[in-house]
Design an enzyme around this catalytic site. Structure first.
Site, short mmCIF file in Angstrom:
data_model
loop_
_atom_site.label_atom_id
_atom_site.label_comp_id
_atom_site.label_asym_id
_atom_site.label_seq_id
_atom_site.Cartn_x
_atom_site.Cartn_y
_atom_site.Cartn_z
N HIS A 107 21.52 -28.62 -5.29
CA HIS A 107 20.89 -28.53 -3.97
C HIS A 107 21.99 -28.60 -2.91
O HIS A 107 22.87 -29.45 -3.00
CB HIS A 107 19.88 -29.68 -3.79
N VAL A 142 10.19 -32.03 -5.58
CA VAL A 142 11.19 -31.02 -5.18
C VAL A 142 12.51 -31.71 -4.80
O VAL A 142 12.52 -32.63 -3.98
CB VAL A 142 10.67 -30.19 -3.98
C1 GRF Z 1 23.19 -22.19 -2.90
O1 GRF Z 1 23.50 -22.95 -1.77
C2 GRF Z 1 22.22 -22.91 -3.78
O2 GRF Z 1 22.44 -24.28 -3.84
C3 GRF Z 1 20.95 -22.59 -3.04
O3 GRF Z 1 21.06 -21.21 -2.80
C4 GRF Z 1 22.42 -20.94 -2.46
C5 GRF Z 1 22.86 -19.65 -3.10
O4 GRF Z 1 23.10 -19.84 -4.43
N1 GRF Z 1 19.78 -23.13 -3.62
P1 GRF Z 1 23.68 -18.77 -5.45
O5 GRF Z 1 24.78 -17.98 -4.79
O6 GRF Z 1 22.53 -17.86 -5.83
O7 GRF Z 1 24.17 -19.60 -6.59
#
Ligand code: GRF
Length: 210
Positions: A107, A142
């Site tokens: 997160h 969540v």
């Molecule tokens: C990240 O900050 C993740 O923690 C969030 O969405 C963003 C993009 O993630 N939930 P990614 O490039 O798809 O891993």
């Protein structure tokens, strides 16, 4: 350990997990599942010859059916451990139970602050001076669950939600593979919802000390 990854978008965290397992004798990424047919991360996984599957939540009227479909695919592929990496759906309780203590999420905030969506915008608005990311075990609330690791950055006067997201994402890419390693190398145990870190695990997470 056979690992499954759930994604919904660009999959940059997924890429880091794949890269970190590439030469690992204890762990392999065996499947990447996306609920979003357009998730960019799927192409990367395919390019690495990793099995991919689209399970579009829009094709299910009940969340439980969607969850079951994902679970069936994971079982069919003999997956032992699951990582959510930018997966934007909420799991039902039964799914969470099935993967209890074998399921991580990342997160982009310092939990328990700023659970849910638009974390960076809310962090900037609130005036916090530090932000970061959290890897935790998945529970049914969540963005709740025992914390495995956190990484911190400062929120500077000129930061906006985009610059903060960029700084935090860089931390996510470092933190998530290390937290996964704690499980693939069996360096942590979970007892009564408390995480017990071995000395080696503590050393690995030392990189994120402030
Ligand atoms: C990240 O900050 C993740 O923690 C969030 O969405 C963003 C993009 O993630 N939930 P990614 O490039 O798809 O891993």
């Amino acid at each position: 350990m056979k690992i499954g990854i759930l994604i919904s978008g660009s999959g940059s965290n997924m890429i880091k997990l794949i890269e970190s397992c590439q030469n690992d004798k204890n762990a392999s990424i065996n499947i990447v599942i996306s609920n979003n047919p357009d998730a960019k991360g799927i192409d990367f996984a395919k390019s690495k010859n990793i099995k991919t599957k689209i399970i579009n939540h829009k094709e299910f009227s009940q969340r439980e059916d969607f969850d079951n479909q994902i679970n069936n695919i994971l079982i069919e592929n003999k997956i032992d451990f699951l990582c959510n990496a930018g997966f934007m759906r909420i799991h039902g309780e039964k799914f969470v139970e099935k993967w209890f203590n074998k399921h991580l999420n990342i997160h982009p905030a310092l939990l328990p602050s700023f659970k849910g969506l638009n974390t960076h915008e809310r962090a900037i608005k609130s005036g916090v001076k530090f932000a970061g990311c959290t890897v935790h075990l998945v529970r049914s609330g969540v963005d709740e669950g025992p914390i495995i690791g956190q990484a911190v950055t400062s929120v500077d006067a000129h930061d906006d939600k985009d610059s903060l997201a960029e700084k935090v994402l860089k931390l996510e890419h470092k933190l998530y593979p290390k937290c996964l390693k704690l499980f693939t190398e069996k360096l942590v145990k979970v007892k009564n919802d408390k995480v017990i870190f071995s000395d080696k695990a503590i050393k690995i997470l030392d990189d994120f000390k402030v």
